[in-house]
Design a protein around this motif. Structure first.
Motif, PDB file in Angstrom:
ATOM      1  N   VAL A 236       0.844  -1.196   0.000  1.00  0.00           N
ATOM      2  CA  VAL A 236       0.000   0.000   0.000  1.00  0.00           C
ATOM      3  C   VAL A 236       0.880   1.247   0.000  1.00  0.00           C
ATOM      4  N   LEU A 237       0.528   2.187  -0.878  1.00  0.00           N
ATOM      5  CA  LEU A 237       1.175   3.489  -0.899  1.00  0.00           C
ATOM      6  C   LEU A 237       0.207   4.532  -0.380  1.00  0.00           C
ATOM      7  N   LEU A 238       0.710   5.482   0.403  1.00  0.00           N
ATOM      8  CA  LEU A 238      -0.074   6.621   0.878  1.00  0.00           C
ATOM      9  C   LEU A 238       0.563   7.890   0.318  1.00  0.00           C
ATOM     10  N   ALA A 239      -0.204   8.618  -0.484  1.00  0.00           N
ATOM     11  CA  ALA A 239       0.302   9.857  -1.092  1.00  0.00           C
ATOM     12  C   ALA A 239      -0.489  11.035  -0.560  1.00  0.00           C
ATOM     13  N   SER A 240       0.217  12.105  -0.201  1.00  0.00           N
ATOM     14  CA  SER A 240      -0.456  13.309   0.295  1.00  0.00           C
ATOM     15  C   SER A 240      -0.320  14.436  -0.728  1.00  0.00           C
ATOM     16  N   PHE A 241      -1.357  15.295  -0.767  1.00  0.00           N
ATOM     17  CA  PHE A 241      -1.418  16.382  -1.739  1.00  0.00           C
ATOM     18  C   PHE A 241      -1.835  17.672  -1.042  1.00  0.00           C
ATOM     19  N   ASP A 242      -1.361  18.798  -1.612  1.00  0.00           N
ATOM     20  CA  ASP A 242      -1.755  20.088  -1.051  1.00  0.00           C
ATOM     21  C   ASP A 242      -3.005  20.658  -1.720  1.00  0.00           C
ATOM     22  N   GLU A 243      -3.516  19.962  -2.740  1.00  0.00           N
ATOM     23  CA  GLU A 243      -4.754  20.356  -3.390  1.00  0.00           C
ATOM     24  C   GLU A 243      -5.568  19.110  -3.712  1.00  0.00           C
ATOM     25  N   GLN A 269      -9.304  16.636   3.610  1.00  0.00           N
ATOM     26  CA  GLN A 269      -8.694  16.971   4.897  1.00  0.00           C
ATOM     27  C   GLN A 269      -9.626  16.728   6.073  1.00  0.00           C
ATOM     28  N   MET A 270     -10.915  17.047   5.915  1.00  0.00           N
ATOM     29  CA  MET A 270     -11.828  16.860   7.043  1.00  0.00           C
ATOM     30  C   MET A 270     -11.897  15.389   7.446  1.00  0.00           C
ATOM     31  N   SER A 271     -11.999  14.507   6.458  1.00  0.00           N
ATOM     32  CA  SER A 271     -12.074  13.078   6.770  1.00  0.00           C
ATOM     33  C   SER A 271     -10.721  12.545   7.248  1.00  0.00           C
ATOM     34  N   ILE A 272      -9.606  13.103   6.730  1.00  0.00           N
ATOM     35  CA  ILE A 272      -8.268  12.692   7.185  1.00  0.00           C
ATOM     36  C   ILE A 272      -8.120  12.978   8.678  1.00  0.00           C
ATOM     37  N   ARG A 273      -8.457  14.209   9.083  1.00  0.00           N
ATOM     38  CA  ARG A 273      -8.302  14.595  10.488  1.00  0.00           C
ATOM     39  C   ARG A 273      -9.219  13.765  11.391  1.00  0.00           C
ATOM     40  N   ALA A 274     -10.439  13.547  10.948  1.00  0.00           N
ATOM     41  CA  ALA A 274     -11.375  12.761  11.761  1.00  0.00           C
ATOM     42  C   ALA A 274     -10.872  11.331  11.947  1.00  0.00           C
ATOM     43  N   ALA A 275     -10.407  10.716  10.836  1.00  0.00           N
ATOM     44  CA  ALA A 275      -9.932   9.336  10.908  1.00  0.00           C
ATOM     45  C   ALA A 275      -8.664   9.223  11.754  1.00  0.00           C
ATOM     46  N   GLU A 276      -7.773  10.200  11.620  1.00  0.00           N
ATOM     47  CA  GLU A 276      -6.523  10.155  12.383  1.00  0.00           C
ATOM     48  C   GLU A 276      -6.788  10.310  13.876  1.00  0.00           C
ATOM     49  N   ASP A 277      -7.705  11.200  14.233  1.00  0.00           N
ATOM     50  CA  ASP A 277      -8.048  11.362  15.653  1.00  0.00           C
ATOM     51  C   ASP A 277      -8.675  10.100  16.235  1.00  0.00           C
ATOM     52  N   PHE A 278      -9.375   9.366  15.392  1.00  0.00           N
ATOM     53  CA  PHE A 278     -10.117   8.189  15.840  1.00  0.00           C
ATOM     54  C   PHE A 278      -9.252   6.925  15.839  1.00  0.00           C
ATOM     55  N   ILE A 279      -8.493   6.711  14.755  1.00  0.00           N
ATOM     56  CA  ILE A 279      -7.795   5.442  14.541  1.00  0.00           C
ATOM     57  C   ILE A 279      -6.283   5.550  14.752  1.00  0.00           C
ATOM     58  N   HIS A 280      -5.722   6.751  14.596  1.00  0.00           N
ATOM     59  CA  HIS A 280      -4.272   6.949  14.655  1.00  0.00           C
ATOM     60  C   HIS A 280      -3.567   6.083  13.608  1.00  0.00           C
ATOM     61  N   ALA A 281      -4.000   6.290  12.367  1.00  0.00           N
ATOM     62  CA  ALA A 281      -3.491   5.489  11.255  1.00  0.00           C
ATOM     63  C   ALA A 281      -2.160   5.993  10.725  1.00  0.00           C
ATOM     64  N   GLY A 282      -1.736   7.166  11.178  1.00  0.00           N
ATOM     65  CA  GLY A 282      -0.496   7.738  10.671  1.00  0.00           C
ATOM     66  C   GLY A 282      -0.704   8.630   9.469  1.00  0.00           C
ATOM     67  N   ASN A 383     -15.320  14.351   2.265  1.00  0.00           N
ATOM     68  CA  ASN A 383     -15.302  13.463   1.097  1.00  0.00           C
ATOM     69  C   ASN A 383     -14.419  12.247   1.349  1.00  0.00           C
ATOM     70  N   VAL A 384     -15.018  11.076   1.207  1.00  0.00           N
ATOM     71  CA  VAL A 384     -14.347   9.782   1.343  1.00  0.00           C
ATOM     72  C   VAL A 384     -14.885   8.918   0.217  1.00  0.00           C
ATOM     73  N   PHE A 385     -14.009   8.375  -0.625  1.00  0.00           N
ATOM     74  CA  PHE A 385     -14.614   7.617  -1.723  1.00  0.00           C
ATOM     75  C   PHE A 385     -13.640   6.671  -2.416  1.00  0.00           C
ATOM     76  N   HIS A 386     -14.259   5.765  -3.187  1.00  0.00           N
ATOM     77  CA  HIS A 386     -13.537   4.809  -4.021  1.00  0.00           C
ATOM     78  C   HIS A 386     -13.134   5.539  -5.300  1.00  0.00           C
ATOM     79  N   ALA A 387     -12.004   6.230  -5.242  1.00  0.00           N
ATOM     80  CA  ALA A 387     -11.616   7.106  -6.349  1.00  0.00           C
ATOM     81  C   ALA A 387     -11.363   6.330  -7.635  1.00  0.00           C
TER      82      ALA A 387
END
Length: 499
Positions: A236-243, A269-282, A383-387
């Motif tokens: 699994v790859l995790l890529a972050s973007f500023d837009e 970003q909203m879903s990233i922050r919520a998930a990180e606060d909840f799961i601490h996925a990194g 926004n959370v989705f099967h891109a």
């Protein structure tokens, strides 16, 4: 327009005497558990779309196929509607009961009847949990591919009813692509076999027709599923973007390279922050968007594809690309995504999960327009989705205790779905229509198409006794909606009377 059942728009329901029906069920079907008091019925008022509720007339919990047949025969004789329910995790109101109907709960039919590791198949009852199939197959190096986020709780029967997918459906397909055979009980109580364990069956593909039909054509009592060999290598790859737009464009570029990831998911970003606060996925909480891209297969193929995906991601504007260091980190990355819905539930009293699907090339445009609609309606959207396959899950945050917010959330959700249709997409990808999207069906389909759907329904259920008011709107409902919703200056169904 209200999403609750409206007899003026959805059809008049037959009336039956509750106590007489209760007596018949108890007398005619020995051993059948029937719930009838208010205290017993309240837990069954809704499915996962909990904002809409209706108390069923009665709830029945059969323990075997014969009891299911007997319930269907009696209901057909008496003329009482039947709504089938699995685990109640559906998000479109497909299992919402009727106040004048029986709720047929299939949860007790929960046995794995047979598992053949050589043939790579399993025969299961509809109440078996999705994840339980993979757990049973694990000792043989096999698993069941469709993995909706609710897989620890959702039942395979419900998966068939909604044609469920999951984060790995891009490569491995939806439920319809992973089943071989269905046993179905018709509205009359007759037992039907659809499909077979062979690669193909003669005649029309009625199994595919039943998959995703939301309990409107029959009640599924047995499913034969395909089991796949676990891939030897998964990365699994995790890529972050500023837009957000850059992340959306990266999705199309990955697929354009001829790479088919096992999963390709996006979070804002909203879903990233919520998930990180909840799961601490990194997750990188300062990112505007992340992509999770999973590659699986033979080791050399995976290594090659990972290198190519990394190049595409950086070229698309990724700020950082991380490859999961081990299986534990890979599981954490996915845990954050799969728990995004409950994570968002921690930052808002209520949320409304949408399910539109669009062409991948339209992702950036639709996300931009969704943000504009969010501003217009004054409600936050995560926004959370099967891109990878364009299946979007915008989560509209609201507070049902605040006057008018539910109505605004409904209106905003409708606009997002109509936007999906406008760009060449559809109003649902895997959650089904149920009651939630019944009005938007009038936007996506014209009168001739809806009449064709009703004709198919009538071929299996002439009296509309199975899950009435779901999935397919009446033409009167569409006419009423058309009176409020004008497209390009034209009313849908102009020949029908407006109320």
């Amino acid at each position: 327009m209200s999403l609750r059942y409206d007899e003026k728009l959805d059809g008049v329901l037959p009336r039956v005497d509750k106590m007489q029906l209760l007596s018949r069920l108890r007398d005619d079907i020995p051993g059948l558990d029937v719930l009838h008091t208010d205290e017993q019925l309240h837990p069954y008022e809704c499915d996962g779309l909990s904002v809409y509720r209706a108390k069923p007339l009665l709830v029945v919990l059969p323990r075997n196929v014969e009891q299911v047949q007997a319930v269907m025969r009696l209901a057909h004789e008496v003329g009482v509607p039947v709504v089938a329910r699995g685990a109640g995790t559906g998000l479109s109101g497909g299992a919402m009961p009727l106040e004048q109907g029986i709720l047929l709960v299939m949860a007790r039919l929960n046995q794995i009847l047979d598992l053949d590791p050589v043939a790579g198949i399993a025969r299961v009852q509809p109440g078996v949990r999705n994840i339980a199939i993979s757990q049973a197959a694990q000792p043989f190096g096999l698993y069941y591919a469709p993995d909706p986020s609710s897989q620890i709780a959702c039942s395979i029967g419900g998966n068939v009813a909604e044609n469920a997918g999951g984060v790995h459906c891009l490569k491995y397909g939806l439920t319809v692509h992973n089943i071989l055979r269905l046993e179905v009980i018709a509205v009359t109580g007759e037992r039907l076999i659809l499909g077979s364990e062979a690669l193909d069956s003669p005649g029309f593909d009625l199994m595919a027709l039943f998959t995703g039909s939301e309990g409107m054509l029959g009640v599924v009592t047995e499913i034969t599923v395909k089991l796949l060999a676990r891939p030897p290598c998964t990365v699994v790859l995790l890529a972050s973007f500023d837009e957000v737009e850059k992340a959306a464009d990266a999705v199309a570029q990955i697929i354009a390279q001829g790479i088919v990831p096992a999963g390709l998911e996006m979070m804002d970003q909203m879903s990233i922050r919520a998930a990180e606060d909840f799961i601490h996925a990194g997750y990188p909480v300062d990112a505007q968007a992340i992509l999770l891209c999973e590659i699986d297969g033979a080791l050399e193929d995976v290594q090659d594809d990972v290198a190519r995906v990394e190049q595409v991601l950086f070229k698309a504007g990724a700020q950082e690309v991380r490859v999961a260091r081990d299986e534990q980190e890979r599981q954490r990355f996915w845990a954050g995504r799969k728990n995004a819905f409950p994570a968002v539930g921690r930052i808002s009293p209520d949320y409304y999960c949408m399910d539109g699907t669009i062409p991948r090339r339209q992702l950036a445009y639709v996300l931009k327009k969704t943000a504009e609609l969010s501003e217009e309606y004054g409600l936050r959207v995560a926004n959370v989705f099967h891109a990878g396959d364009g299946n979007m899950h915008p989560l509209i945050l609201f507070d049902a205790n605040e006057p008018g917010e539910l109505e605004r959330a409904e209106a905003l959700g409708g606009k997002i779905l109509e936007l999906c249709v406008e760009v060449g997409g559809t109003i649902t990808g895997e959650h089904g229509v149920g009651r939630e999207k019944i009005n938007q069906m009038c936007v996506q389909f014209n009168e001739d198409e809806l009449q064709f759907f009703h004709a198919i329904k009538a071929a299996f259920d002439p009296k509309t006794m199975l899950n009435p008011g779901k999935n397919i709107p009446t033409l009167h409902r569409c006419a009423e909606m058309g009176g409020m919703h004008i497209h390009h200056g034209q009313l849908p169904f102009p020949e029908l009377e407006r109320f």
